[in-house]
Design an enzyme around this catalytic site. Structure first.
Site, PDB file in Angstrom:
ATOM      1  CD  GLU A 197      17.827  73.394 -23.031  1.00  0.00           C
ATOM      2  OE1 GLU A 197      17.179  74.452 -23.111  1.00  0.00           O
ATOM      3  OE2 GLU A 197      18.186  72.919 -21.940  1.00  0.00           O
ATOM      4  CG  HIS A 213      33.085  50.717 -12.340  1.00  0.00           C
ATOM      5  ND1 HIS A 213      33.796  49.730 -11.705  1.00  0.00           N
ATOM      6  CD2 HIS A 213      33.677  51.881 -12.005  1.00  0.00           C
ATOM      7  CE1 HIS A 213      34.775  50.277 -10.987  1.00  0.00           C
ATOM      8  NE2 HIS A 213      34.727  51.587 -11.159  1.00  0.00           N
ATOM      9  CE  LYS A 300       9.436  74.290 -19.838  1.00  0.00           C
ATOM     10  NZ  LYS A 300      10.328  75.383 -19.529  1.00  0.00           N
TER      11      LYS A 300
END
Ligand code: PA5
Length: 311
Positions: A197, A213, A300
Protein backbone atom coordinates in the site's frame (compact mmCIF):
# COMPACT_ATOMS: atom_id res chain seq x y z
CA UNK A 1 3.23 9.59 5.53
CA UNK A 2 6.80 9.27 6.83
CA UNK A 3 6.16 11.94 9.46
CA UNK A 4 2.94 10.20 10.59
CA UNK A 5 4.64 6.80 10.79
CA UNK A 6 7.51 8.30 12.79
CA UNK A 7 4.93 9.46 15.36
CA UNK A 8 3.88 5.86 16.10
CA UNK A 9 5.46 5.79 19.60
CA UNK A 10 3.51 8.95 20.59
CA UNK A 11 0.34 7.53 19.05
CA UNK A 12 0.80 4.33 21.06
CA UNK A 13 1.18 6.39 24.23
CA UNK A 14 -2.05 8.25 23.44
CA UNK A 15 -3.89 5.07 22.44
CA UNK A 16 -2.90 3.32 25.66
CA UNK A 17 -4.83 5.99 27.58
CA UNK A 18 -8.07 5.07 25.76
CA UNK A 19 -10.45 2.87 27.70
CA UNK A 20 -13.01 0.42 26.42
CA UNK A 21 -15.89 0.00 28.85
CA UNK A 22 -17.73 -3.18 28.04
CA UNK A 23 -18.71 -6.35 29.90
CA UNK A 24 -17.21 -9.61 28.63
CA UNK A 25 -18.94 -11.77 31.22
CA UNK A 26 -19.75 -15.26 29.93
CA UNK A 27 -17.72 -14.87 26.74
CA UNK A 28 -16.28 -18.15 25.40
CA UNK A 29 -14.83 -17.07 22.06
CA UNK A 30 -13.81 -13.93 20.20
CA UNK A 31 -14.35 -13.16 16.52
CA UNK A 32 -13.03 -10.04 14.84
CA UNK A 33 -14.18 -8.94 11.40
CA UNK A 34 -12.12 -6.45 9.44
CA UNK A 35 -10.12 -5.95 6.27
CA UNK A 36 -6.63 -4.72 5.41
CA UNK A 37 -5.16 -2.17 7.79
CA UNK A 38 -8.06 -2.65 10.21
CA UNK A 39 -7.84 -6.44 10.45
CA UNK A 40 -4.13 -6.72 11.14
CA UNK A 41 -4.48 -5.74 14.79
CA UNK A 42 -6.66 -8.83 15.32
CA UNK A 43 -4.06 -10.99 13.55
CA UNK A 44 -1.50 -9.86 16.10
CA UNK A 45 -3.72 -10.13 19.18
CA UNK A 46 -4.95 -13.64 18.30
CA UNK A 47 -1.51 -15.06 19.15
CA UNK A 48 -1.99 -14.02 22.79
CA UNK A 49 -5.63 -14.99 23.27
CA UNK A 50 -6.73 -17.36 26.03
CA UNK A 51 -10.01 -17.97 24.21
CA UNK A 52 -10.63 -19.34 20.72
CA UNK A 53 -10.03 -16.28 18.51
CA UNK A 54 -11.07 -15.96 14.87
CA UNK A 55 -10.20 -13.28 12.37
CA UNK A 56 -12.82 -12.91 9.64
CA UNK A 57 -11.94 -11.32 6.31
CA UNK A 58 -15.02 -12.22 4.38
CA UNK A 59 -18.67 -11.47 3.71
CA UNK A 60 -19.63 -14.57 5.67
CA UNK A 61 -19.35 -15.36 9.36
CA UNK A 62 -18.47 -18.89 10.49
CA UNK A 63 -21.48 -20.99 11.50
CA UNK A 64 -19.98 -21.77 14.92
CA UNK A 65 -20.36 -18.19 16.24
CA UNK A 66 -22.99 -18.09 18.99
CA UNK A 67 -24.35 -16.04 21.89
CA UNK A 68 -21.12 -16.65 23.85
CA UNK A 69 -19.02 -15.06 21.10
CA UNK A 70 -17.72 -11.54 21.49
CA UNK A 71 -17.87 -10.19 17.92
CA UNK A 72 -15.74 -7.12 17.29
CA UNK A 73 -16.09 -5.23 14.01
CA UNK A 74 -12.99 -3.19 13.24
CA UNK A 75 -13.18 -0.73 10.37
CA UNK A 76 -11.28 2.52 10.39
CA UNK A 77 -13.69 4.19 7.95
CA UNK A 78 -16.70 2.34 9.33
CA UNK A 79 -17.89 1.79 5.76
CA UNK A 80 -16.10 -1.32 4.57
CA UNK A 81 -18.52 -3.59 2.74
CA UNK A 82 -17.24 -6.97 3.95
CA UNK A 83 -16.98 -5.87 7.59
CA UNK A 84 -20.48 -4.33 7.60
CA UNK A 85 -21.98 -7.44 6.01
CA UNK A 86 -20.46 -9.67 8.72
CA UNK A 87 -21.40 -7.22 11.45
CA UNK A 88 -25.09 -7.19 10.42
CA UNK A 89 -25.17 -11.00 10.52
CA UNK A 90 -23.29 -11.27 13.82
CA UNK A 91 -25.47 -8.60 15.46
CA UNK A 92 -28.34 -11.10 15.41
CA UNK A 93 -26.31 -13.79 17.16
CA UNK A 94 -23.38 -12.44 19.20
CA UNK A 95 -22.46 -9.79 21.70
CA UNK A 96 -21.08 -7.00 19.49
CA UNK A 97 -18.58 -4.19 19.78
CA UNK A 98 -17.02 -1.86 17.21
CA UNK A 99 -13.77 0.03 16.78
CA UNK A 100 -14.04 2.76 14.16
CA UNK A 101 -13.50 6.43 13.43
CA UNK A 102 -17.12 6.86 12.24
CA UNK A 103 -19.14 5.84 9.18
CA UNK A 104 -22.08 3.46 9.07
CA UNK A 105 -20.58 1.13 11.66
CA UNK A 106 -20.56 3.90 14.22
CA UNK A 107 -24.19 4.72 13.45
CA UNK A 108 -25.26 1.08 13.81
CA UNK A 109 -23.35 -0.02 16.94
CA UNK A 110 -23.80 1.59 20.32
CA UNK A 111 -21.00 -0.35 22.05
CA UNK A 112 -17.96 1.20 20.40
CA UNK A 113 -14.61 2.86 20.67
CA UNK A 114 -14.33 5.96 18.49
CA UNK A 115 -10.77 6.63 17.39
CA UNK A 116 -9.24 9.76 15.77
CA UNK A 117 -10.48 10.64 12.28
CA UNK A 118 -8.72 11.74 9.07
CA UNK A 119 -5.95 9.18 8.99
CA UNK A 120 -5.12 6.43 6.53
CA UNK A 121 -6.45 3.21 8.17
CA UNK A 122 -3.03 1.57 8.13
CA UNK A 123 -1.49 4.62 9.80
CA UNK A 124 -4.02 4.35 12.63
CA UNK A 125 -2.68 0.98 13.82
CA UNK A 126 -1.83 2.36 17.28
CA UNK A 127 -5.52 3.18 17.87
CA UNK A 128 -6.81 0.01 16.21
CA UNK A 129 -4.53 -2.24 18.26
CA UNK A 130 -3.57 -0.87 21.67
CA UNK A 131 -6.95 -0.03 23.27
CA UNK A 132 -8.22 -3.49 22.28
CA UNK A 133 -5.10 -5.23 23.59
CA UNK A 134 -5.33 -3.27 26.85
CA UNK A 135 -9.04 -4.07 27.22
CA UNK A 136 -8.62 -7.81 26.60
CA UNK A 137 -5.58 -7.97 28.91
CA UNK A 138 -7.47 -6.13 31.67
CA UNK A 139 -10.23 -8.73 31.40
CA UNK A 140 -7.68 -11.53 31.72
CA UNK A 141 -8.35 -12.75 28.18
CA UNK A 142 -4.74 -12.51 26.95
CA UNK A 143 -1.52 -14.25 27.92
CA UNK A 144 1.53 -12.29 28.86
CA UNK A 145 1.45 -9.01 27.01
CA UNK A 146 3.53 -6.20 28.44
CA UNK A 147 2.25 -2.90 27.06
CA UNK A 148 4.59 -0.84 29.22
CA UNK A 149 7.68 -2.60 27.86
CA UNK A 150 6.28 -2.17 24.34
CA UNK A 151 5.96 1.58 24.79
CA UNK A 152 9.36 1.82 26.45
CA UNK A 153 11.06 0.02 23.53
CA UNK A 154 9.33 2.21 20.95
CA UNK A 155 10.19 5.44 22.74
CA UNK A 156 13.77 4.61 23.59
CA UNK A 157 14.80 3.23 20.17
CA UNK A 158 13.25 5.77 17.82
CA UNK A 159 16.37 6.84 15.93
CA UNK A 160 17.83 3.35 15.90
CA UNK A 161 14.61 1.97 14.32
CA UNK A 162 14.54 4.73 11.70
CA UNK A 163 18.18 4.10 10.83
CA UNK A 164 17.66 0.32 10.56
CA UNK A 165 14.53 0.78 8.42
CA UNK A 166 16.19 3.19 6.00
CA UNK A 167 19.08 0.78 5.55
CA UNK A 168 16.72 -2.13 4.85
CA UNK A 169 14.67 -0.05 2.40
CA UNK A 170 17.85 0.84 0.51
CA UNK A 171 18.87 -2.83 0.38
CA UNK A 172 15.63 -4.17 -1.10
CA UNK A 173 16.13 -5.36 -4.66
CA UNK A 174 13.37 -6.96 -6.69
CA UNK A 175 10.35 -8.38 -4.90
CA UNK A 176 10.49 -8.58 -1.08
CA UNK A 177 9.55 -11.94 0.44
CA UNK A 178 8.98 -11.70 4.19
CA UNK A 179 9.14 -14.66 6.58
CA UNK A 180 8.13 -15.07 10.22
CA UNK A 181 7.13 -17.63 12.81
CA UNK A 182 4.27 -17.34 15.33
CA UNK A 183 3.26 -13.72 15.93
CA UNK A 184 6.09 -12.71 13.58
CA UNK A 185 4.13 -14.38 10.76
CA UNK A 186 1.43 -11.76 11.37
CA UNK A 187 4.11 -9.07 11.45
CA UNK A 188 5.42 -10.43 8.13
CA UNK A 189 1.89 -10.01 6.76
CA UNK A 190 1.88 -6.40 8.00
CA UNK A 191 5.24 -5.74 6.27
CA UNK A 192 3.81 -7.15 3.03
CA UNK A 193 0.62 -5.07 3.29
CA UNK A 194 2.57 -1.90 4.03
CA UNK A 195 4.95 -2.48 1.12
CA UNK A 196 1.91 -3.09 -1.11
CA UNK A 197 0.00 0.00 0.00
CA UNK A 198 2.72 2.53 0.82
CA UNK A 199 5.46 1.57 -1.65
CA UNK A 200 2.95 0.31 -4.25
CA UNK A 201 5.05 -2.79 -4.81
CA UNK A 202 4.46 -6.50 -5.06
CA UNK A 203 5.58 -8.38 -1.95
CA UNK A 204 4.74 -11.72 -0.37
CA UNK A 205 4.71 -13.03 3.19
CA UNK A 206 5.25 -16.56 4.43
CA UNK A 207 4.98 -18.32 7.76
CA UNK A 208 7.31 -20.94 9.19
CA UNK A 209 7.27 -23.90 9.40
CA UNK A 210 4.58 -24.18 6.69
CA UNK A 211 6.65 -22.51 3.97
CA UNK A 212 9.34 -25.16 4.48
CA UNK A 213 6.87 -27.68 3.08
CA UNK A 214 6.18 -25.88 -0.21
CA UNK A 215 7.73 -22.45 -0.88
CA UNK A 216 11.21 -23.77 -0.06
CA UNK A 217 11.14 -25.94 -3.16
CA UNK A 218 10.77 -22.89 -5.42
CA UNK A 219 14.40 -22.04 -4.55
CA UNK A 220 15.50 -24.85 -6.87
CA UNK A 221 14.84 -22.26 -9.59
CA UNK A 222 14.49 -18.85 -7.88
CA UNK A 223 17.07 -16.36 -9.04
CA UNK A 224 18.14 -12.88 -8.08
CA UNK A 225 14.77 -11.18 -8.40
CA UNK A 226 13.92 -11.31 -4.71
CA UNK A 227 15.06 -9.95 -1.36
CA UNK A 228 14.16 -12.28 1.50
CA UNK A 229 13.52 -10.66 4.86
CA UNK A 230 13.59 -12.92 7.91
CA UNK A 231 11.85 -11.52 11.02
CA UNK A 232 13.56 -13.21 13.94
CA UNK A 233 13.92 -13.34 17.71
CA UNK A 234 17.32 -13.95 19.32
CA UNK A 235 15.70 -16.36 21.81
CA UNK A 236 13.59 -18.20 19.24
CA UNK A 237 12.87 -21.90 19.53
CA UNK A 238 15.86 -24.11 18.49
CA UNK A 239 13.70 -25.84 15.89
CA UNK A 240 12.87 -22.51 14.24
CA UNK A 241 16.46 -21.30 14.47
CA UNK A 242 17.64 -24.40 12.56
CA UNK A 243 15.04 -23.81 9.86
CA UNK A 244 16.12 -20.19 9.37
CA UNK A 245 19.78 -21.26 9.21
CA UNK A 246 18.96 -23.81 6.52
CA UNK A 247 16.91 -21.28 4.55
CA UNK A 248 19.77 -18.78 4.72
CA UNK A 249 22.01 -21.23 2.89
CA UNK A 250 19.44 -22.03 0.21
CA UNK A 251 17.75 -18.69 -0.43
CA UNK A 252 19.18 -15.80 -2.45
CA UNK A 253 19.64 -12.39 -0.89
CA UNK A 254 18.62 -12.49 2.79
CA UNK A 255 18.21 -9.65 5.27
CA UNK A 256 17.70 -10.73 8.87
CA UNK A 257 15.91 -8.38 11.23
CA UNK A 258 16.05 -9.28 14.93
CA UNK A 259 13.60 -8.06 17.56
CA UNK A 260 14.63 -6.59 20.89
CA UNK A 261 12.91 -6.84 24.26
CA UNK A 262 11.71 -9.56 26.61
CA UNK A 263 7.99 -9.71 26.02
CA UNK A 264 6.71 -11.35 22.80
CA UNK A 265 4.17 -8.60 22.17
CA UNK A 266 6.83 -5.90 22.61
CA UNK A 267 9.17 -7.75 20.24
CA UNK A 268 6.43 -8.01 17.63
CA UNK A 269 5.51 -4.33 17.79
CA UNK A 270 9.16 -3.32 17.52
CA UNK A 271 9.44 -5.24 14.25
CA UNK A 272 6.03 -3.99 13.10
CA UNK A 273 7.23 -0.40 13.43
CA UNK A 274 10.47 -1.11 11.57
CA UNK A 275 8.39 -2.63 8.75
CA UNK A 276 6.08 0.39 8.60
CA UNK A 277 9.12 2.67 8.35
CA UNK A 278 10.73 0.45 5.68
CA UNK A 279 7.59 0.78 3.53
CA UNK A 280 7.55 4.58 3.61
CA UNK A 281 11.31 4.88 3.08
CA UNK A 282 10.99 2.49 0.13
CA UNK A 283 8.17 4.63 -1.29
CA UNK A 284 10.43 7.70 -1.05
CA UNK A 285 13.40 5.87 -2.63
CA UNK A 286 11.21 4.73 -5.54
CA UNK A 287 9.58 8.15 -5.90
CA UNK A 288 6.01 7.00 -5.22
CA UNK A 289 3.46 8.70 -2.99
CA UNK A 290 2.82 6.55 0.07
CA UNK A 291 -0.45 8.07 1.21
CA UNK A 292 -3.05 7.71 -1.56
CA UNK A 293 -4.38 4.23 -2.33
CA UNK A 294 -6.12 5.16 -5.55
CA UNK A 295 -6.84 1.67 -6.84
CA UNK A 296 -8.34 0.52 -3.52
CA UNK A 297 -10.51 3.66 -3.44
CA UNK A 298 -11.49 3.13 -7.09
CA UNK A 299 -12.54 -0.47 -6.41
CA UNK A 300 -14.61 0.54 -3.36
CA UNK A 301 -16.36 3.21 -5.46
CA UNK A 302 -16.95 0.75 -8.28
CA UNK A 303 -18.49 -1.79 -5.87
CA UNK A 304 -20.76 0.84 -4.31
CA UNK A 305 -21.99 2.02 -7.72
CA UNK A 306 -22.41 -1.55 -8.89
CA UNK A 307 -24.41 -2.60 -5.81
CA UNK A 308 -26.67 0.46 -6.21
CA UNK A 309 -27.33 -0.23 -9.89
CA UNK A 310 -28.01 -3.95 -9.27
CA UNK A 311 -30.34 -3.39 -6.30
O1 PA5 B 1 -4.97 0.48 4.85
C1 PA5 B 1 -5.91 0.65 4.09
O2 PA5 B 1 -6.20 1.75 3.61
C2 PA5 B 1 -6.80 -0.53 3.74
O3 PA5 B 1 -6.11 -1.74 3.91
C3 PA5 B 1 -8.07 -0.48 4.60
O4 PA5 B 1 -7.75 -0.68 5.95
C4 PA5 B 1 -9.09 -1.52 4.12
O5 PA5 B 1 -9.48 -1.23 2.79
C5 PA5 B 1 -10.35 -1.56 4.99
O6 PA5 B 1 -10.86 -0.27 5.19
P1 PA5 B 1 -11.23 0.18 6.68
O7 PA5 B 1 -9.96 0.06 7.47
O8 PA5 B 1 -11.71 1.58 6.55
O9 PA5 B 1 -12.29 -0.77 7.13
Amino acid sequence: MLEIVKKFPEQVEEAMKMDIEFSVKGIKSIAVAGMGGSAISADIIKHFSKLPFFVIRDYKIPSFLNEYTLFIAISYSGNTEETLTCYKKAKRICKTFAITSGGKLSEMEENKLLIPKNMQPRAAIAYLLFPLAKFLAKNNLLYNIDLEETLYILKSNKEQMQYAAEKIANSIEGIPLIYGYGVMASIAKRWRQQLNENAKMTAFDFSLPECNHNELEAWERNGKDFTCIFLRNKDEDEKIKKRFEFMKEVYGKVIEVFSIGKNDFAKAIYLLHIGDLVSVYKAAIDGVEAEPVDLIAKLKKFLTQHSRSSS
